[in-house]
Design an enzyme around this catalytic site. Structure first.
Site, PDB file in Angstrom:
ATOM      1  N   LYS A  61     -42.987 -15.566  21.049  1.00 28.58           N
ATOM      2  CA  LYS A  61     -42.854 -14.591  19.960  1.00 28.58           C
ATOM      3  C   LYS A  61     -44.022 -14.623  18.974  1.00 28.58           C
ATOM      4  O   LYS A  61     -44.290 -13.645  18.290  1.00 28.58           O
ATOM      5  CB  LYS A  61     -41.544 -14.819  19.213  1.00 28.58           C
ATOM      6  CG  LYS A  61     -40.313 -14.437  20.010  1.00 28.58           C
ATOM      7  CD  LYS A  61     -40.034 -12.957  19.854  1.00 28.58           C
ATOM      8  CE  LYS A  61     -38.758 -12.559  20.568  1.00 28.58           C
ATOM      9  NZ  LYS A  61     -38.477 -11.128  20.400  1.00 28.58           N
ATOM     10  N   SER A  98     -32.401 -13.498  15.314  1.00 35.23           N
ATOM     11  CA  SER A  98     -31.478 -14.635  15.439  1.00 35.23           C
ATOM     12  C   SER A  98     -32.262 -15.921  15.650  1.00 35.23           C
ATOM     13  O   SER A  98     -31.694 -16.966  15.880  1.00 35.23           O
ATOM     14  CB  SER A  98     -30.509 -14.403  16.592  1.00 35.23           C
ATOM     15  OG  SER A  98     -31.254 -14.218  17.765  1.00 35.23           O
TER      16      SER A  98
HETATM   17  C1  LIG Z   1     -36.884 -17.378  24.071  1.00 29.08           C
HETATM   18  C2  LIG Z   1     -36.747 -15.895  24.199  1.00 29.08           C
HETATM   19  N1  LIG Z   1     -36.914 -15.349  25.404  1.00 29.08           N
HETATM   20  C3  LIG Z   1     -36.804 -14.041  25.611  1.00 29.08           C
HETATM   21  C4  LIG Z   1     -36.501 -13.180  24.568  1.00 29.08           C
HETATM   22  C5  LIG Z   1     -36.380 -11.718  24.851  1.00 29.08           C
HETATM   23  O1  LIG Z   1     -37.446 -10.996  24.328  1.00 29.08           O
HETATM   24  P1  LIG Z   1     -37.340  -9.430  24.201  1.00 29.08           P
HETATM   25  O2  LIG Z   1     -36.298  -9.136  23.153  1.00 29.08           O
HETATM   26  O3  LIG Z   1     -38.704  -8.982  23.823  1.00 29.08           O
HETATM   27  O4  LIG Z   1     -36.894  -8.941  25.537  1.00 29.08           O
HETATM   28  C6  LIG Z   1     -36.325 -13.694  23.288  1.00 29.08           C
HETATM   29  C7  LIG Z   1     -36.005 -12.829  22.161  1.00 29.08           C
HETATM   30  O5  LIG Z   1     -35.636 -13.249  21.100  1.00 29.08           O
HETATM   31  C8  LIG Z   1     -36.445 -15.096  23.089  1.00 29.08           C
HETATM   32  O6  LIG Z   1     -36.302 -15.650  21.885  1.00 29.08           O
END
Ligand SMILES: Cc1ncc(COP(=O)(O)O)c(C=O)c1O
Length: 344
Positions: A61, A98
């Site tokens: 992120k 979150s």
């Molecule tokens: C560790 C992790 N993987 C995957 C995702 C999914 O990302 P996206 O919402 O861009 O699909 C998130 C989203 O918060 C995440 O924190």
């Protein structure tokens, strides 16, 4: 709350390349590790991980958040030095999250000298809340419903009129930032992967990565992976139109990063680039998590185990591909909860 638009509305490969240059000095080039255990458990000749659990703030992120903050700073710098501009409140950032996006935005804002306000559901994991506070975020709690998130965001925006809202996934600068992971993964594997598995929640990660890797190797197959209890992407693909809610209204999964629903933009991008959507059960996620801890010695969070679960649970869909890459998207997990999450 400011509603200034992103620098570029449609995410293209050029946009992702510019993001890569913009964020290079702020993020890690995370390692790619081959997992001989996973390779041995499947019929593939190679199964490898792009280890974003080792990324700054513990997840991918930071890529999107850093690009969004840097784009906003560039945008402000280009604006005319009018009286109106001079009277503008100082730049701040705002989001709802979150966990991982909130941490990332807090870190990105702080490293550029700004503050981030993060609206967090009061059910979010303690490890993620502690990290946001550690990175200097102003954490504001809300109830874990979309309506309460939005209402709280509006209130915080009104209280801080200089705050620029950075959506966790429905923002071209964020998507372009996430896509930089795809460029690195292809470089680090000499363009030799045949398929990539990317966990999907709102779709910012999967749409950015898919856009990047399909540009670099059009024949590569990109699969999104998601929990059965939060399978909106799967159902949207089945129906050929974006579904707007989860089954029975609420997502149910230990993969707390994957509980959101695609936006129009991310679904449109995914429709044009994904080969398919792989669904996994909660038991398969828990088992994959156990396996990665035991065999690979990597600290991963449940959302990251979803991609690993998919390579084990969906051999038919993946049978045509020799070399498979999995995005290990994050490692932010409460240490005390690992033994209850990971199961043999
Ligand atoms: C560790 C992790 N993987 C995957 C995702 C999914 O990302 P996206 O919402 O861009 O699909 C998130 C989203 O918060 C995440 O924190």
């Amino acid at each position: 709350m400011s509603s200034i638009g992103p620098l570029e509305d449609d995410v293209t490969f050029a946009h992702i390349e510019r993001a890569a240059r913009r964020i290079a000095k702020h993020v890690h080039r995370t390692p790619v590790l081959e997992s001989s255990s996973l390779t041995g458990l499947t019929h593939h000749t190679l199964v490898c991980f792009k280890c974003e659990n080792l990324q700054k703030t513990g997840s991918f992120k930071i890529r999107g958040a850093t690009n969004a903050v840097a784009c906003e700073v560039e945008r402000r710098a280009k604006e005319t030095d009018s009286e109106e501009e001079r009277r503008r409140p100082p730049l701040q950032f705002l989001t709802h999250s979150s966990g991982n996006h909130g941490q990332a935005l807090a870190f990105a804002a702080k490293s550029h000298g700004y503050v981030a306000h993060v609206v967090v559901p009061d059910t979010a994991p303690g490890v993620k809340i502690r990290a946001m506070e550690h990175y200097g975020a102003n954490v504001v709690f809300c109830r874990p419903t979309l309506a309460d998130r939005m209402r709280t965001c509006d209130e915080v925006g009104q209280a801080h009129p200089g705050a620029v809202f950075v959506h966790p996934f429905d923002n071209p600068d964020v998507i372009a930032g996430q896509g930089t992971l795809g460029i690195e993964f292809m470089e680090q594997t000499n363009n030799e992967l045949d398929a990539i598995i990317v966990p999907v929640g709102g779709g910012g990660l999967a749409s950015g990565v898919a856009m990047a890797v399909k540009h670099l190797k059009p024949e590569i197959a990109v699969f999104a992976a998601e929990p059965e209890g939060a399978d909106d992407t799967y159902r949207s693909f089945q129906q050929g139109a974006r579904v707007l809610s989860h089954r029975e209204g609420l997502p149910k999964s230990i993969a707390d990063g994957l509980l959101t629903i695609n936006s129009d933009r991310t679904f449109r991008m995914l429709k044009g680039t994904l080969h398919g959507v792989l669904r996994v059960s909660e038991d398969q996620i828990r088992h994959a998590m156990y396996l990665v801890y035991e065999r690979c010695k990597l600290v991963i969070e449940p959302s990251a185990a979803v991609g690993v679960a998919a390579v084990l649970a969906c051999p038919e869909a993946l049978a045509p591909y020799k070399r498979v890459g999995i995005v290990i998207c994050g490692g932010n997990v409460d240490i005390s909860s690992i033994s209850s999450l990971a199961k043999l």
